[in-house]
Write a protein that holds these residues in place. Sequence first.
Motif, PDB file in Angstrom:
ATOM      1  N   LYS A  34       0.846  -1.212   0.000  1.00 42.73           N
ATOM      2  CA  LYS A  34       0.000   0.000   0.000  1.00 42.73           C
ATOM      3  C   LYS A  34       0.878   1.258   0.000  1.00 42.73           C
ATOM      4  O   LYS A  34       0.555   2.252  -0.643  1.00 42.73           O
ATOM      5  N   GLN A  35       2.010   1.190   0.725  1.00 44.14           N
ATOM      6  CA  GLN A  35       2.926   2.348   0.731  1.00 44.14           C
ATOM      7  C   GLN A  35       3.483   2.597  -0.672  1.00 44.14           C
ATOM      8  O   GLN A  35       3.566   3.727  -1.129  1.00 44.14           O
ATOM      9  N   LEU A  36       3.835   1.488  -1.332  1.00 43.11           N
ATOM     10  CA  LEU A  36       4.404   1.610  -2.677  1.00 43.11           C
ATOM     11  C   LEU A  36       3.353   2.146  -3.663  1.00 43.11           C
ATOM     12  O   LEU A  36       3.631   3.033  -4.478  1.00 43.11           O
ATOM     13  N   PHE A  37       2.137   1.620  -3.547  1.00 43.26           N
ATOM     14  CA  PHE A  37       1.036   2.047  -4.429  1.00 43.26           C
ATOM     15  C   PHE A  37       0.774   3.548  -4.259  1.00 43.26           C
ATOM     16  O   PHE A  37       0.647   4.300  -5.217  1.00 43.26           O
ATOM     17  N   LYS A  38       0.719   3.975  -2.997  1.00 40.39           N
ATOM     18  CA  LYS A  38       0.453   5.390  -2.691  1.00 40.39           C
ATOM     19  C   LYS A  38       1.578   6.283  -3.233  1.00 40.39           C
ATOM     20  O   LYS A  38       1.333   7.344  -3.793  1.00 40.39           O
ATOM     21  N   PHE A  39       2.798   5.809  -3.075  1.00 42.70           N
ATOM     22  CA  PHE A  39       3.959   6.571  -3.553  1.00 42.70           C
ATOM     23  C   PHE A  39       3.858   6.801  -5.072  1.00 42.70           C
ATOM     24  O   PHE A  39       4.080   7.900  -5.570  1.00 42.70           O
ATOM     25  N   ILE A  40       3.467   5.742  -5.785  1.00 42.14           N
ATOM     26  CA  ILE A  40       3.425   5.840  -7.260  1.00 42.14           C
ATOM     27  C   ILE A  40       2.213   6.646  -7.736  1.00 42.14           C
ATOM     28  O   ILE A  40       2.336   7.519  -8.598  1.00 42.14           O
ATOM     29  N   HIS A  41       1.046   6.365  -7.158  1.00 45.87           N
ATOM     30  CA  HIS A  41      -0.184   6.907  -7.750  1.00 45.87           C
ATOM     31  C   HIS A  41      -0.713   8.161  -7.069  1.00 45.87           C
ATOM     32  O   HIS A  41      -1.443   8.937  -7.684  1.00 45.87           O
ATOM     33  N   ASP A  42      -0.381   8.354  -5.803  1.00 45.49           N
ATOM     34  CA  ASP A  42      -0.848   9.559  -5.126  1.00 45.49           C
ATOM     35  C   ASP A  42       0.261  10.619  -5.105  1.00 45.49           C
ATOM     36  O   ASP A  42       0.051  11.762  -5.493  1.00 45.49           O
ATOM     37  N   GLU A  43       1.447  10.190  -4.689  1.00 43.41           N
ATOM     38  CA  GLU A  43       2.553  11.161  -4.592  1.00 43.41           C
ATOM     39  C   GLU A  43       3.276  11.348  -5.913  1.00 43.41           C
ATOM     40  O   GLU A  43       4.163  12.182  -6.030  1.00 43.41           O
ATOM     41  N   LYS A  44       2.934  10.571  -6.922  1.00 43.42           N
ATOM     42  CA  LYS A  44       3.563  10.628  -8.258  1.00 43.42           C
ATOM     43  C   LYS A  44       5.068  10.426  -8.188  1.00 43.42           C
ATOM     44  O   LYS A  44       5.844  11.088  -8.885  1.00 43.42           O
ATOM     45  N   GLY A  45       5.479   9.538  -7.287  1.00 46.68           N
ATOM     46  CA  GLY A  45       6.905   9.221  -7.183  1.00 46.68           C
ATOM     47  C   GLY A  45       7.388   8.596  -8.474  1.00 46.68           C
ATOM     48  O   GLY A  45       6.741   7.707  -9.022  1.00 46.68           O
TER      49      GLY A  45
ATOM     50  N   GLN B 268      -0.207   9.280 -19.117  1.00 44.56           N
ATOM     51  CA  GLN B 268      -0.727  10.445 -19.857  1.00 44.56           C
ATOM     52  C   GLN B 268      -1.354  11.441 -18.879  1.00 44.56           C
ATOM     53  O   GLN B 268      -1.273  12.654 -19.056  1.00 44.56           O
ATOM     54  N   ILE B 269      -1.996  10.910 -17.836  1.00 44.02           N
ATOM     55  CA  ILE B 269      -2.621  11.779 -16.824  1.00 44.02           C
ATOM     56  C   ILE B 269      -1.554  12.362 -15.897  1.00 44.02           C
ATOM     57  O   ILE B 269      -1.494  13.575 -15.680  1.00 44.02           O
ATOM     58  N   TYR B 270      -0.700  11.493 -15.368  1.00 41.15           N
ATOM     59  CA  TYR B 270       0.281  11.941 -14.371  1.00 41.15           C
ATOM     60  C   TYR B 270       1.276  12.948 -14.966  1.00 41.15           C
ATOM     61  O   TYR B 270       1.640  13.922 -14.317  1.00 41.15           O
ATOM     62  N   MET B 271       1.720  12.694 -16.210  1.00 40.85           N
ATOM     63  CA  MET B 271       2.695  13.611 -16.824  1.00 40.85           C
ATOM     64  C   MET B 271       2.057  14.973 -17.065  1.00 40.85           C
ATOM     65  O   MET B 271       2.684  16.008 -16.878  1.00 40.85           O
ATOM     66  N   CYS B 272       0.808  14.959 -17.481  1.00 41.12           N
ATOM     67  CA  CYS B 272       0.096  16.214 -17.744  1.00 41.12           C
ATOM     68  C   CYS B 272      -0.085  16.991 -16.433  1.00 41.12           C
ATOM     69  O   CYS B 272       0.121  18.201 -16.373  1.00 41.12           O
ATOM     70  N   GLU B 273      -0.450  16.275 -15.372  1.00 43.43           N
ATOM     71  CA  GLU B 273      -0.625  16.942 -14.062  1.00 43.43           C
ATOM     72  C   GLU B 273       0.686  17.571 -13.590  1.00 43.43           C
ATOM     73  O   GLU B 273       0.718  18.691 -13.095  1.00 43.43           O
TER      74      GLU B 273
ATOM     75  N   LEU C  27      -7.044   3.773 -11.128  1.00 45.49           N
ATOM     76  CA  LEU C  27      -7.318   5.218 -11.104  1.00 45.49           C
ATOM     77  C   LEU C  27      -8.339   5.578 -10.028  1.00 45.49           C
ATOM     78  O   LEU C  27      -8.280   6.628  -9.398  1.00 45.49           O
ATOM     79  N   ASN C  28      -9.295   4.669  -9.821  1.00 44.80           N
ATOM     80  CA  ASN C  28     -10.405   4.907  -8.898  1.00 44.80           C
ATOM     81  C   ASN C  28     -10.026   4.584  -7.438  1.00 44.80           C
ATOM     82  O   ASN C  28     -10.727   4.969  -6.501  1.00 44.80           O
ATOM     83  N   ASN C  29      -8.903   3.917  -7.233  1.00 43.46           N
ATOM     84  CA  ASN C  29      -8.513   3.482  -5.877  1.00 43.46           C
ATOM     85  C   ASN C  29      -8.237   4.699  -4.986  1.00 43.46           C
ATOM     86  O   ASN C  29      -7.497   5.607  -5.377  1.00 43.46           O
ATOM     87  N   ASP C  30      -8.837   4.710  -3.779  1.00 39.57           N
ATOM     88  CA  ASP C  30      -8.681   5.912  -2.943  1.00 39.57           C
ATOM     89  C   ASP C  30      -7.283   6.053  -2.326  1.00 39.57           C
ATOM     90  O   ASP C  30      -6.970   7.085  -1.755  1.00 39.57           O
ATOM     91  N   LEU C  31      -6.437   5.053  -2.461  1.00 35.41           N
ATOM     92  CA  LEU C  31      -5.038   5.228  -2.019  1.00 35.41           C
ATOM     93  C   LEU C  31      -4.187   5.852  -3.134  1.00 35.41           C
ATOM     94  O   LEU C  31      -3.041   6.220  -2.916  1.00 35.41           O
ATOM     95  N   GLY C  32      -4.771   5.912  -4.320  1.00 39.57           N
ATOM     96  CA  GLY C  32      -4.004   6.404  -5.464  1.00 39.57           C
ATOM     97  C   GLY C  32      -4.536   7.737  -5.969  1.00 39.57           C
ATOM     98  O   GLY C  32      -4.733   8.672  -5.205  1.00 39.57           O
ATOM     99  N   HIS C  33      -4.834   7.798  -7.258  1.00 31.83           N
ATOM    100  CA  HIS C  33      -5.312   9.054  -7.855  1.00 31.83           C
ATOM    101  C   HIS C  33      -6.709   9.404  -7.356  1.00 31.83           C
ATOM    102  O   HIS C  33      -7.102  10.554  -7.304  1.00 31.83           O
ATOM    103  N   ASN C  34      -7.470   8.370  -6.996  1.00 31.53           N
ATOM    104  CA  ASN C  34      -8.796   8.548  -6.394  1.00 31.53           C
ATOM    105  C   ASN C  34      -9.765   9.321  -7.298  1.00 31.53           C
ATOM    106  O   ASN C  34     -10.503  10.185  -6.831  1.00 31.53           O
ATOM    107  N   THR C  35      -9.768   9.029  -8.577  1.00 32.03           N
ATOM    108  CA  THR C  35     -10.737   9.653  -9.496  1.00 32.03           C
ATOM    109  C   THR C  35     -12.089   8.973  -9.301  1.00 32.03           C
ATOM    110  O   THR C  35     -12.169   7.740  -9.321  1.00 32.03           O
TER     111      THR C  35
END
Length: 346
Positions: A29-40, A139-144, A176-184
């Motif tokens: 979960k830490q790794l997932f959050k780092f990649i998808h929420d923090e954009k590590g 495509q989403i993360y790079m644009c953000e 994308l929909n996961n609330d630990l990640g981008h949470n769209t």
Amino acid sequence: MHKFDLKSMDIKELENLLISNGEKAFRAKQLFKFIHDEKGDRIENLTTFSKDLRSKLDEISYISDLKIIKRLDSNLDNTKKYIYELEDKNIIESVYLESFANNTICISSQVGCKMGCEFCASTKNGFTRNLRVSEMLDQIYMCEKDLNKKIDNIVLMGIGEPLDNFLNVCKFIRILNNDLGHNTGIRNITVSTCGIIEGINKFTEENIKANLAISLHNGIQKKKEKIMPISKMNKLPELKKALINYQEKLSRRLSFEYIVIKGVNDTFDHARAVKNMADGLDVHINLIPINKIDDFSYPDTTFEDAERFKEKLDNLNLNTTIRRKQGEDIDASCGQLRNNYLKKRP
Ligand code: SF4
């Protein structure tokens, strides 16, 4: 050596990877959050992991990114068009659109498209391959990152037929929909299809409550086949059955996308055919005056032409809007920017 593409992996897969390397499951979960929420973007920056674990992960896996080759900015509004280069040098495009309500990105799901719709530039160079989950997310993360903005509305309406890349698209939506990640929000994700019945049925079975947009463009079977050859194998009556089933099971509203082509699909008969398709469904109709593309012989269609067709649909009590054009000065229909770039590329 094969390396794991971490951005394409869901939490369960990350857990398995970590456990098989002697780590605890909760690290996933830490790794997932780092990649998808923090954009590590570099494993070495994941400082909640020990140095040893980071170098082990670095050996066996990687965090993907895309290279922005070109960005076109509209002078009329905040629309931006991106050309991205993938790891294997293939080219894709996406479009960022801004409104009062939300920041939207329209992304590609494949490199090219095999569906052959006559009016679409995306299919003119054929099909190369499906995009991986990470390539859609990037495509989403790079644009953000590039714009320093949060994107809250995602549309799979760029190059490719999303339901032809079914498994990756479903996984992309869940990540994308996961609330630990981008949470769209699931209602802020739209999948646009040219009407692949098998894909719509599978989408219904998967119980994914994203919005579904159907590219209708003509409600008369024989005429639709002329501009959308894929409809020969996906006939309108069966398509309608699949949509009724989708709506009964998922209770989600549908939209019909309809490119208005002057003199081709905008008569009263065409309006009646749209009505026949819409009857019994909760559906909104989006009209889009066609853009001119190279190698395409139909005439340009103005906003006024689309308004005349809208009147016909209004008279049949259909819920219709004409899509506002954005970024007209950098306009190129879906896929055209990529095609122009490919023509000039050494
Ligand atoms: S409209 Fe969509 S499905 Fe048809 S060729 Fe273009 S990208 Fe493919």
